[in-house]
Write a protein that holds these residues in place. Structure first.
Motif, PDB file in Angstrom:
ATOM      1  N   VAL A 105      35.709  45.169  49.793  1.00 27.42           N
ATOM      2  CA  VAL A 105      35.016  44.218  50.655  1.00 27.42           C
ATOM      3  C   VAL A 105      35.365  42.816  50.171  1.00 27.42           C
ATOM      4  O   VAL A 105      35.446  42.559  48.971  1.00 27.42           O
ATOM      5  N   GLU A 106      35.627  41.923  51.122  1.00 26.26           N
ATOM      6  CA  GLU A 106      35.958  40.530  50.833  1.00 26.26           C
ATOM      7  C   GLU A 106      34.980  39.648  51.598  1.00 26.26           C
ATOM      8  O   GLU A 106      34.764  39.858  52.796  1.00 26.26           O
ATOM      9  N   ILE A 107      34.391  38.666  50.923  1.00 27.07           N
ATOM     10  CA  ILE A 107      33.407  37.782  51.540  1.00 27.07           C
ATOM     11  C   ILE A 107      33.983  36.371  51.629  1.00 27.07           C
ATOM     12  O   ILE A 107      34.525  35.858  50.651  1.00 27.07           O
TER      13      ILE A 107
ATOM     14  N   HIS B 163      34.497  39.307  46.203  1.00 25.61           N
ATOM     15  CA  HIS B 163      35.108  40.565  46.617  1.00 25.61           C
ATOM     16  C   HIS B 163      34.694  41.649  45.629  1.00 25.61           C
ATOM     17  O   HIS B 163      34.290  41.361  44.504  1.00 25.61           O
ATOM     18  N   ALA B 164      34.785  42.888  46.073  1.00 28.72           N
ATOM     19  CA  ALA B 164      34.426  44.015  45.218  1.00 28.72           C
ATOM     20  C   ALA B 164      35.098  45.275  45.750  1.00 28.72           C
ATOM     21  O   ALA B 164      35.359  45.403  46.950  1.00 28.72           O
ATOM     22  N   ALA B 165      35.348  46.194  44.840  1.00 31.49           N
ATOM     23  CA  ALA B 165      35.870  47.504  45.219  1.00 31.49           C
ATOM     24  C   ALA B 165      34.691  48.415  45.550  1.00 31.49           C
ATOM     25  O   ALA B 165      33.629  48.316  44.939  1.00 31.49           O
ATOM     26  N   ILE B 166      34.885  49.272  46.535  1.00 29.30           N
ATOM     27  CA  ILE B 166      33.862  50.244  46.924  1.00 29.30           C
ATOM     28  C   ILE B 166      34.299  51.593  46.372  1.00 29.30           C
ATOM     29  O   ILE B 166      35.375  52.078  46.701  1.00 29.30           O
ATOM     30  N   LYS B 167      33.469  52.167  45.522  1.00 32.90           N
ATOM     31  CA  LYS B 167      33.822  53.441  44.885  1.00 32.90           C
ATOM     32  C   LYS B 167      32.973  54.563  45.439  1.00 32.90           C
ATOM     33  O   LYS B 167      31.762  54.427  45.591  1.00 32.90           O
ATOM     34  N   ASP B 168      33.618  55.675  45.759  1.00 29.33           N
ATOM     35  CA  ASP B 168      32.930  56.885  46.215  1.00 29.33           C
ATOM     36  C   ASP B 168      32.027  56.641  47.422  1.00 29.33           C
ATOM     37  O   ASP B 168      30.970  57.244  47.557  1.00 29.33           O
ATOM     38  N   ASP B 169      32.415  55.731  48.286  1.00 24.72           N
ATOM     39  CA  ASP B 169      31.653  55.412  49.501  1.00 24.72           C
ATOM     40  C   ASP B 169      30.221  54.973  49.222  1.00 24.72           C
ATOM     41  O   ASP B 169      29.346  55.091  50.074  1.00 24.72           O
ATOM     42  N   GLN B 170      29.955  54.442  48.022  1.00 25.30           N
ATOM     43  CA  GLN B 170      28.631  53.934  47.680  1.00 25.30           C
ATOM     44  C   GLN B 170      28.502  52.489  48.154  1.00 25.30           C
ATOM     45  O   GLN B 170      29.475  51.726  48.097  1.00 25.30           O
ATOM     46  N   PRO B 171      27.321  52.074  48.624  1.00 22.10           N
ATOM     47  CA  PRO B 171      27.128  50.670  49.012  1.00 22.10           C
ATOM     48  C   PRO B 171      27.396  49.751  47.817  1.00 22.10           C
ATOM     49  O   PRO B 171      27.159  50.116  46.668  1.00 22.10           O
ATOM     50  N   VAL B 172      27.887  48.563  48.100  1.00 17.77           N
ATOM     51  CA  VAL B 172      28.182  47.579  47.068  1.00 17.77           C
ATOM     52  C   VAL B 172      27.535  46.255  47.455  1.00 17.77           C
ATOM     53  O   VAL B 172      27.452  45.927  48.641  1.00 17.77           O
ATOM     54  N   THR B 173      27.027  45.523  46.466  1.00 21.03           N
ATOM     55  CA  THR B 173      26.461  44.206  46.727  1.00 21.03           C
ATOM     56  C   THR B 173      27.347  43.153  46.081  1.00 21.03           C
ATOM     57  O   THR B 173      27.831  43.320  44.964  1.00 21.03           O
ATOM     58  N   VAL B 174      27.553  42.055  46.818  1.00 22.19           N
ATOM     59  CA  VAL B 174      28.411  40.971  46.355  1.00 22.19           C
ATOM     60  C   VAL B 174      27.608  39.673  46.445  1.00 22.19           C
ATOM     61  O   VAL B 174      27.292  39.216  47.546  1.00 22.19           O
ATOM     62  N   PRO B 175      27.247  39.071  45.298  1.00 21.00           N
ATOM     63  CA  PRO B 175      26.545  37.791  45.340  1.00 21.00           C
ATOM     64  C   PRO B 175      27.523  36.656  45.638  1.00 21.00           C
ATOM     65  O   PRO B 175      28.640  36.641  45.107  1.00 21.00           O
ATOM     66  N   VAL B 176      27.110  35.733  46.497  1.00 18.69           N
ATOM     67  CA  VAL B 176      27.917  34.552  46.822  1.00 18.69           C
ATOM     68  C   VAL B 176      26.992  33.347  46.894  1.00 18.69           C
ATOM     69  O   VAL B 176      25.784  33.483  47.056  1.00 18.69           O
ATOM     70  N   GLU B 177      27.574  32.159  46.761  1.00 19.48           N
ATOM     71  CA  GLU B 177      26.804  30.926  46.870  1.00 19.48           C
ATOM     72  C   GLU B 177      27.177  30.185  48.141  1.00 19.48           C
ATOM     73  O   GLU B 177      28.355  30.049  48.462  1.00 19.48           O
ATOM     74  N   LEU B 178      26.147  29.699  48.839  1.00 17.72           N
ATOM     75  CA  LEU B 178      26.368  28.829  49.990  1.00 17.72           C
ATOM     76  C   LEU B 178      26.408  27.398  49.474  1.00 17.72           C
ATOM     77  O   LEU B 178      25.616  27.036  48.596  1.00 17.72           O
ATOM     78  N   PRO B 179      27.315  26.558  50.000  1.00 17.03           N
ATOM     79  CA  PRO B 179      27.454  25.193  49.492  1.00 17.03           C
ATOM     80  C   PRO B 179      26.380  24.252  50.037  1.00 17.03           C
ATOM     81  O   PRO B 179      26.656  23.267  50.708  1.00 17.03           O
ATOM     82  N   THR B 180      25.125  24.564  49.732  1.00 19.67           N
ATOM     83  CA  THR B 180      24.013  23.693  50.100  1.00 19.67           C
ATOM     84  C   THR B 180      23.682  22.824  48.891  1.00 19.67           C
ATOM     85  O   THR B 180      24.268  22.976  47.827  1.00 19.67           O
ATOM     86  N   ASP B 181      22.728  21.928  49.039  1.00 21.82           N
ATOM     87  CA  ASP B 181      22.330  21.083  47.916  1.00 21.82           C
ATOM     88  C   ASP B 181      20.866  21.324  47.606  1.00 21.82           C
ATOM     89  O   ASP B 181      20.018  20.866  48.358  1.00 21.82           O
TER      90      ASP B 181
ATOM     91  N   THR C 195      23.239  37.471  48.899  1.00 15.50           N
ATOM     92  CA  THR C 195      23.972  38.680  48.569  1.00 15.50           C
ATOM     93  C   THR C 195      24.381  39.381  49.854  1.00 15.50           C
ATOM     94  O   THR C 195      23.589  39.472  50.794  1.00 15.50           O
ATOM     95  N   VAL C 196      25.610  39.855  49.900  1.00 11.10           N
ATOM     96  CA  VAL C 196      26.093  40.666  51.016  1.00 11.10           C
ATOM     97  C   VAL C 196      26.152  42.111  50.527  1.00 11.10           C
ATOM     98  O   VAL C 196      26.732  42.391  49.482  1.00 11.10           O
ATOM     99  N   ARG C 197      25.517  42.998  51.282  1.00 14.51           N
ATOM    100  CA  ARG C 197      25.540  44.421  50.948  1.00 14.51           C
ATOM    101  C   ARG C 197      26.413  45.127  51.978  1.00 14.51           C
ATOM    102  O   ARG C 197      26.135  45.079  53.177  1.00 14.51           O
ATOM    103  N   ALA C 198      27.473  45.760  51.505  1.00 12.39           N
ATOM    104  CA  ALA C 198      28.423  46.439  52.390  1.00 12.39           C
ATOM    105  C   ALA C 198      28.415  47.927  52.096  1.00 12.39           C
ATOM    106  O   ALA C 198      28.334  48.344  50.945  1.00 12.39           O
ATOM    107  N   ALA C 199      28.488  48.709  53.161  1.00 15.60           N
ATOM    108  CA  ALA C 199      28.553  50.168  53.030  1.00 15.60           C
ATOM    109  C   ALA C 199      29.608  50.685  53.990  1.00 15.60           C
ATOM    110  O   ALA C 199      29.724  50.199  55.117  1.00 15.60           O
ATOM    111  N   THR C 200      30.363  51.678  53.553  1.00 18.83           N
ATOM    112  CA  THR C 200      31.412  52.232  54.408  1.00 18.83           C
ATOM    113  C   THR C 200      30.906  53.354  55.297  1.00 18.83           C
ATOM    114  O   THR C 200      31.615  53.800  56.175  1.00 18.83           O
ATOM    115  N   GLY C 201      29.706  53.819  55.103  1.00 19.45           N
ATOM    116  CA  GLY C 201      29.187  54.897  55.935  1.00 19.45           C
ATOM    117  C   GLY C 201      27.765  55.226  55.565  1.00 19.45           C
ATOM    118  O   GLY C 201      27.163  54.492  54.800  1.00 19.45           O
TER     119      GLY C 201
END
Length: 93
Positions: free
Chosen positions: A28-30, A39-57, A63-69
């Protein structure tokens, strides 16, 4: 066979996009405002969470949570301020 799935949401005036690539190597790429921020690799079709920062002040961490199924891949935006997960809409391209 590898396949790409795209998702998008606008949050706090910023564009948050996710690409989930399925297949032999699932990743997954954010992007925030068009720039890769996580970005993060998804292993064994398990959901993955990717923390990101928004450029606010000051910067806002989400966090984006991605799942393949099961079924089709999907993504959620987890914002710490309101606590409610928001479904990221699929994009057909």
């Amino acid at each position: 066979m590898s396949r790409r799935h795209h998702f998008h949401i606008d949050h706090l005036g910023h564009s948050v996009s996710a690409t989930v690539q399925t297949g032999h190597r699932s990743v997954v790429e954010i992007l925030v405002d068009g720039k890769e921020t996580g970005h993060a690799a998804i292993k064994d079709d398990q959901p993955v969470t990717v923390p990101v920062e928004l450029p606010t002040d000051p910067p806002t961490t989400v966090t984006v949570r991605a799942a393949t199924g099961p079924g089709e891949p999907h993504c959620l935006l987890l914002a710490t301020a309101d606590g409610e997960p928001q479904v990221m809409a699929p994009r057909p391209y």
